[in-house]
Design a protein around this motif. Structure first.
Motif, mmCIF file in Angstrom:
data_model
loop_
_atom_site.group_PDB
_atom_site.id
_atom_site.type_symbol
_atom_site.label_atom_id
_atom_site.label_comp_id
_atom_site.label_asym_id
_atom_site.label_seq_id
_atom_site.Cartn_x
_atom_site.Cartn_y
_atom_site.Cartn_z
ATOM 1 N N THR A 209 -6.140 2.102 8.691
ATOM 2 C CA THR A 209 -5.019 3.001 8.939
ATOM 3 C C THR A 209 -5.278 4.369 8.331
ATOM 4 O O THR A 209 -5.634 4.468 7.152
ATOM 5 N N VAL A 210 -5.126 5.392 9.159
ATOM 6 C CA VAL A 210 -5.400 6.748 8.704
ATOM 7 C C VAL A 210 -4.114 7.565 8.793
ATOM 8 O O VAL A 210 -3.431 7.567 9.813
ATOM 9 N N LEU A 211 -3.811 8.230 7.704
ATOM 10 C CA LEU A 211 -2.652 9.113 7.684
ATOM 11 C C LEU A 211 -3.091 10.486 8.189
ATOM 12 O O LEU A 211 -3.996 11.105 7.634
ATOM 13 N N VAL B 154 -5.205 5.233 4.431
ATOM 14 C CA VAL B 154 -4.107 4.684 3.637
ATOM 15 C C VAL B 154 -3.969 3.168 3.705
ATOM 16 O O VAL B 154 -3.178 2.591 2.972
ATOM 17 N N GLY B 155 -4.718 2.552 4.587
ATOM 18 C CA GLY B 155 -4.568 1.099 4.655
ATOM 19 C C GLY B 155 -5.755 0.449 5.328
ATOM 20 O O GLY B 155 -6.431 1.069 6.147
ATOM 21 N N MET B 156 -5.997 -0.787 4.944
ATOM 22 C CA MET B 156 -7.148 -1.462 5.516
ATOM 23 C C MET B 156 -6.894 -2.966 5.483
ATOM 24 O O MET B 156 -6.357 -3.485 4.512
ATOM 25 N N ILE C 236 2.322 -11.055 7.115
ATOM 26 C CA ILE C 236 2.296 -11.059 5.653
ATOM 27 C C ILE C 236 0.880 -11.289 5.125
ATOM 28 O O ILE C 236 0.570 -10.925 3.985
ATOM 29 N N GLN C 237 0.000 -11.864 5.950
ATOM 30 C CA GLN C 237 -1.352 -12.165 5.439
ATOM 31 C C GLN C 237 -2.054 -10.915 4.909
ATOM 32 O O GLN C 237 -2.935 -11.014 4.069
ATOM 33 N N THR C 238 -1.627 -9.747 5.380
ATOM 34 C CA THR C 238 -2.315 -8.528 4.942
ATOM 35 C C THR C 238 -2.091 -8.206 3.465
ATOM 36 O O THR C 238 -2.831 -7.425 2.902
ATOM 37 N N GLY D 252 3.643 -6.401 6.927
ATOM 38 C CA GLY D 252 3.057 -6.564 5.602
ATOM 39 C C GLY D 252 2.289 -5.333 5.158
ATOM 40 O O GLY D 252 2.455 -4.838 4.041
ATOM 41 N N GLY D 253 1.479 -4.795 6.062
ATOM 42 C CA GLY D 253 0.666 -3.631 5.724
ATOM 43 C C GLY D 253 1.510 -2.402 5.423
ATOM 44 O O GLY D 253 1.165 -1.587 4.562
#
Ligand code: ADP
Ligand code: MG
Length: 440
Positions: A46-48, A38-40, A207-209, A173-174
């Motif tokens: 990031t794994v749900l 779900v996120g990188m 926030i950079q993400t 941010g992510g």
């Protein structure tokens, strides 16, 4: 991995395939069947994992193969965050499996002030105490482990104490991004908006993400405007200033630059010593001055590392015993020193490796030639030096025959931009990075 990967789903499929070389198909489908990537970010994935039980099993038994597969794909270490459905909504708890610190400890009282963080601290305090409205937004930036998140929590803590009625929204941010994606998928856009645009205080960590993520930036932009117009305070943290985020949308950049920017630098010796003293006292650990100085002299990277050292000593020492000696402490921290001395390539090594990759001589690469190949190799070498060493833009300019730091910055940004959009180029740069790291 030569195969083209277009999306996070593709990457996840490859991760499963790679893990499938070690694990049985049954194990893969049992434990990872319901998982979704779900996120990188540059250095995290990031794994749900919907089931809490499976999450705990994966954390214990499958973290290593997971990291290894990601390591192969990205040719570098990736942090892995396992999150549940509820985490995607509850941003504060989606902080990942590796962070153990208690945010309640992240207060102004527990923050050691030194020259390296003085301004960021003062600005944060001014904001928390409501002394000023011109620090809006406050934008805190600096490298990892230097206290940005600590200050953000400290602000939250102080404002909550002064204004229990405030709706304080704290998000990474992510997580903002993941939450937005979920909201869009489930048709909850209105709730999402309402949640953020009704904040009295809006705190955004890392926030950079979101740089380069189009719809997330759009949403952030509108949230920003709504809050700004109603004079609500916002604080952002980032690993770099807005001016060094090439993928950041310009309209967000100008907004981030509207208030005050405060950078945090690595702490100097005195501050490091004060931090060690502070942390050890809190743990009921009495360290002699010699020991404190020893740690402060040897652990220079960041505050997180200093803290790790104190925790390690505490874990290994018998509190009843008399004071620890420097040599006992040095034995306890042996592993950490080894880690610290882990390979940092020299700029020369980086230039050599990059030149080799492009079949150029070191002299050509450093020199003034503007042929396409040479210029590109030079830009990549600058990018790698910036990424892999601690050198400033000015330092890097010096290495390349006294080029101006703005030239260095724009070279690096060109590469960053390209890496972000061009998968094959990205792979090439990763190859070069791993060649460089292989020197160590
Ligand atoms: P960042 O967000 O910049 O990566 P953190 O805020 O997570 O860094 O800080 C890393 C650790 O170091 C935290 O446990 C934090 O409490 C501690 N820390 C950082 N700076 C200070 C400081 N000036 N005084 C006390 N502790 C600090
Ligand atoms: Mg942080």
């Amino acid at each position: 991995m030569k195969r083209q990967m277009n999306s996070i789903e593709d990457i996840w499929q490859s991760v499963l395939e790679l893990m499938g070389r070690e694990l049985t198909p049954v194990a893969i489908s049992t434990w990872f069947g319901e998982c979704r990537a779900v996120g990188m970010t540059e250095n995290s994935f990031t794994v749900l994992v919907p089931s809490e039980f499976k999450r705990s099993i994966i954390a214990v038994r499958f973290m290593a193969p997971l990291k290894e597969a990601l390591g192969q794909i990205f040719a570098g270490d990736m942090d892995v965050y396992l999150v549940g459905e509820e985490d995607v909504e509850d941003a504060a708890s989606a902080r990942g499996v590796e962070e153990t610190a208690d945010p309640n400890e992240y207060t102004f009282d527990n923050f050691v002030v030194g020259p390296s963080n003085k301004f960021a601290h003062a600005a944060s305090l001014a904001v928390a105490e409501g002394q000023t409205t011109v620090y809006n937004p406050l934008f805190i930036y600096g490298e990892s482990g230097l206290g940005k998140t600590h200050l953000l929590y400290a602000i939250r803590h102080e404002v909550a104490r002064r204004h229990p009625e405030y709706n304080i929204v704290f998000v990474r941010g992510g997580d903002f991004m993941n939450e937005l994606i979920t909201a869009i998928q489930t048709g909850k856009n209105v709730e999402f908006r309402e949640k953020y645009r009704s904040a009295d205080l809006f705190l955004i960590d890392d926030i950079q993400t979101v740089a380069g993520k189009v719809s997330t930036q759009d949403e952030m932009f509108h949230t920003f405007n709504t809050l700004y117009e109603s004079h609500k305070q916002m604080v952002f943290t980032s690993d770099r200033p807005p001016s060094e985020m090439p993928l950041l949308a310009d309209r967000l950049r100008t907004r981030f630059e509207m208030g005050v920017q405060a950078d945090i630098q690595p702490p100097d010796f005195e501050t490091r010593a004060a931090i060690v003293r502070n942390k050890s006292m809190k743990l009921g650990l009495a360290l002699s001055n010699d020991v404190v100085n020893y740690i402060a002299e040897n652990m220079t990277a960041n505050v997180r590392q200093l803290e790790g050292a104190v925790l390690k000593i505490r874990a290994q020492s018998d509190l009843m015993k008399t004071q620890l000696t420097v040599s006992e402490v040095s034995r306890m921290l042996k592993d950490m020193f080894k880690q610290k001395s882990s390979y940092v390539p020299t700029p020369e090594g980086i230039i050599e490796e990059t030149a080799k990759y492009f079949s150029l001589s070191v002299k050509e690469l450093r020199g003034q030639s503007r042929t396409k190949n040479t210029a590109l190799a030079r830009q990549i070498a600058m990018y790698e030096i910036r990424k892999l060493t601690n050198l400033s833009l000015e330092d890097i300019g010096e290495i390349f025959e006294g080029r101006h730091h703005t030239t260095v910055l724009s070279s690096i940004q060109k590469i960053e931009n390209k890496v972000a959009v061009d998968k094959e180029f990205n792979q090439m740069v990763r190859d070069i990075t791993s060649n460089i790291n292989a020197l160590g």
